[in-house]
Design a protein around this motif. Structure first.
Motif, PDB file in Angstrom:
ATOM      1  N   UNK A  90     -13.736 -45.489  -1.815  1.00 17.86           N
ATOM      2  CA  UNK A  90     -12.316 -45.766  -2.010  1.00 17.86           C
ATOM      3  C   UNK A  90     -11.682 -45.000  -3.153  1.00 17.86           C
ATOM      4  N   UNK A  91     -12.394 -44.030  -3.702  1.00 18.92           N
ATOM      5  CA  UNK A  91     -11.856 -43.373  -4.886  1.00 18.92           C
ATOM      6  C   UNK A  91     -10.966 -42.165  -4.588  1.00 18.92           C
ATOM      7  N   UNK A  92     -11.393 -41.321  -3.655  1.00 19.60           N
ATOM      8  CA  UNK A  92     -10.676 -40.058  -3.444  1.00 19.60           C
ATOM      9  C   UNK A  92      -9.981 -40.018  -2.091  1.00 19.60           C
ATOM     10  N   UNK A  93      -8.737 -39.531  -2.106  1.00 22.98           N
ATOM     11  CA  UNK A  93      -8.007 -39.259  -0.870  1.00 22.98           C
ATOM     12  C   UNK A  93      -7.923 -37.748  -0.743  1.00 22.98           C
ATOM     13  N   UNK A  94      -8.407 -37.229   0.385  1.00 25.86           N
ATOM     14  CA  UNK A  94      -8.401 -35.786   0.584  1.00 25.86           C
ATOM     15  C   UNK A  94      -7.637 -35.442   1.848  1.00 25.86           C
TER      16      UNK A  94
END
Lengths: 119, 387
Positions: B201-205
């Motif tokens: 749930x940390x990075x949106x790419x």
């Protein structure tokens, strides 16, 4: 084309004159049209693979709508050109490695007539 | 006496009718041309039910309620359908837009959000009632409405999504569902076409179609803004035609490395997730569409765009080599692993079947008939962020 059309023609001949007329009507006006087997493949390609981006009903998706109304202002040649060359700068790829020019024209005509790639 | 026997029989019958069935081994398969959903189970590899009337399901995707009983199906025609897997029927349906692409379910399971093309924006619904909770028009800095792509759930009851034409990422905080707080990140690059959230749930790419690289938003520190990583990722100078848009959903993570389809190159790319640099290029036989990791991260299963869409390649992650090229059927559109990865299900659209492989022996263990199947979704997704 000639070779591909020969079999269905003779088969239809046995079935009845009307069917022969229909086949002649479909194949004669555009001599370079894809044969029946290929037409069925192309219909499937339009429905499923074009449909990935343009929708199964061709109402549009990430790609533009390809309904008869949406293509009304474009000529058959322009649509066929876009199919073959793609639209640089957009995800629309050039299909010329997969489709011949007559095939693209055939698809363009059916799109513009609004009945290509029925489900 | 007779009355009491009757009562006993009645009780027995009703107990049978209500025999409980759990949903942890269930899933759904999209039969896209017919607007139908199959309910399947992956313990015995069987079909349980068929649910009709879901509209245009080209490119349909599915998320699950947190109790794994209901599937929310996002149709291309803007239909949002809630399907009860246990009863094999539609539990609710709304036509919420003219054209939609996918959606996500919130961390708390109360909200389901839909990404729309026409009109461009996000609509958020109550998962219990399918009532509209919030409507977020995607009007970019250019003042125009954009198609919304890559809608993903994020911790904190947030949703992240991208604006295709405007080239923006938006982060919507729905802790107060009626009053979403939107943070906009404009200028992230041209034509974001799909996105993912890492399982933690940390990075949106967001993948960019119009230029090289990937737009990265750290959801732990959104105030730092979006940055561009992997400049080598993308079309490159001599890009090959891409006959089907790659998907990022299958983002395969193995250790500190992730794998994803290259665009316009016949390669699977490895990425160092700490440095956000390229760590591997694995040659494959065509343009990859899905690169899916077996849940243990040891294998990658890859399917391809035309003209190689009848093939699937299996990559051994430690050695970075293709260990098998399989021919499961015609037009392999999607694949889904069982939760612990001993099996993988493939949909063969033009062969009208589902094929189940043992991932250790790489042998077919079952085939199930299905009409023009596309997406396969198992309920275990309910408990993974970003799926």
């Amino acid at each position: 084309m000639g070779r591909r059309a020969a079999k269905p023609l003779s088969r239809e001949w046995a079935k009845g004159f009307g069917a022969v007329l229909l086949v002649l009507f479909l194949s004669v006006p555009a001599f370079a049209d894809p044969g029946p087997a290929r037409r069925s493949e192309l219909t499937e390609l339009v429905a499923q693979d074009c449909g990935s981006c343009h929708g199964l009903t061709r109402a549009g998706g990430l790609g533009a709508p390809l309904t008869a109304a949406a293509l009304a202002d474009l000529s058959e040649e322009a649509v066929a050109y876009t199919i073959l060359e793609g639209r640089p700068g957009t995800p629309m790829p050039p299909w010329k490695s997969m489709l011949s020019e007559p095939e693209a024209v055939w698809i363009a005509r059916l799109l513009k007539e609004g009945h290509a790639g029925a489900r | 006496m007779r009355a009491s026997i009757l009562l006993a029989v009645t009780l027995l019958l009703s107990a049978c009718a209500a025999a409980p069935r759990a949903t942890g081994d269930l899933g759904v398969v999209v039969e896209r041309a017919d607007g139908r959903l199959l309910v399947v189970e992956h313990s015995g590899n069987t079909r349980l039910a068929s649910v009709e009337g879901l509209g245009d399901l080209s490119h349909a995707s599915v998320v699950f309620s947190r109790d794994e009983r209901f599937a929310f199906v996002f149709g291309r025609d803007g239909g949002l359908t809630k399907v009860d897997l246990l009863e094999g029927r539609i539990a609710g349906r709304v036509m919420q837009s003219g054209n939609s692409i996918g959606g996500a379910i919130s961390q708390d399971g109360r909200l389901v959000a839909v990404a729309n093309y026409t009109p461009g924006g996000v609509k958020v619904f109550d998962t219990a009632t399918l009532e509209l909770v919030a409507d977020i028009p995607a009007i970019g800095a250019d003042g125009k409405r954009s198609k919304v792509v890559g809608l993903e759930d994020a911790p904190g009851n947030r949703f992240a999504f991208s604006l295709y034409e405007a080239g923006e990422i938006w982060l919507a905080d729905l802790k107060q569902p009626q009053a979403p707080k939107i943070t906009r990140f404009p200028g992230i690059g041209k034509l974001p076409y799909d996105a993912l959230v890492t399982p933690d749930g940390r990075f949106y790419l967001a993948g960019l179609f119009g230029e090289d690289g990937i737009a990265l938003l750290d959801l732990w520190a959104p105030e730092k803004g979006v940055r561009r990583v992997l400049d080598a990722y993308g079309k490159g100078e001599q890009a090959l035609p891409v006959f089907k848009m790659p998907h990022l959903e299958g983002w395969a993570q193995a250790g500190n490395e992730a794998f994803l389809p290259a665009i316009g190159r016949h390669e699977v790319l490895g990425i160092d997730m700490g440095r956000w640099t390229e760590s591997a290029r694995i040659p494959v036989l065509g343009q990859p569409v899905f690169v899916m990791a077996r849940p243990d991260g040891r294998q990658l299963w890859v399917n391809f765009a035309l003209p190689h869409n009848d093939k699937v390649q299996v990559i051994d992650v430690p050695s970075r080599t293709v260990i098998a090229t399989l021919l499961p059927g015609k037009a392999i559109l999607h694949l889904e692993f069982t939760p612990r990865g001993e099996r993988v299900w493939l949909s063969a659209r033009d062969s009208d079947k589902l094929v189940v492989y043992d991932t250790e022996t790489l042998e077919v263990v079952a085939e199930l008939p299905a009409v023009k199947p596309s997406g396969i979704f198992f309920t275990a997704r309910a408990h993974t962020t970003g799926l």
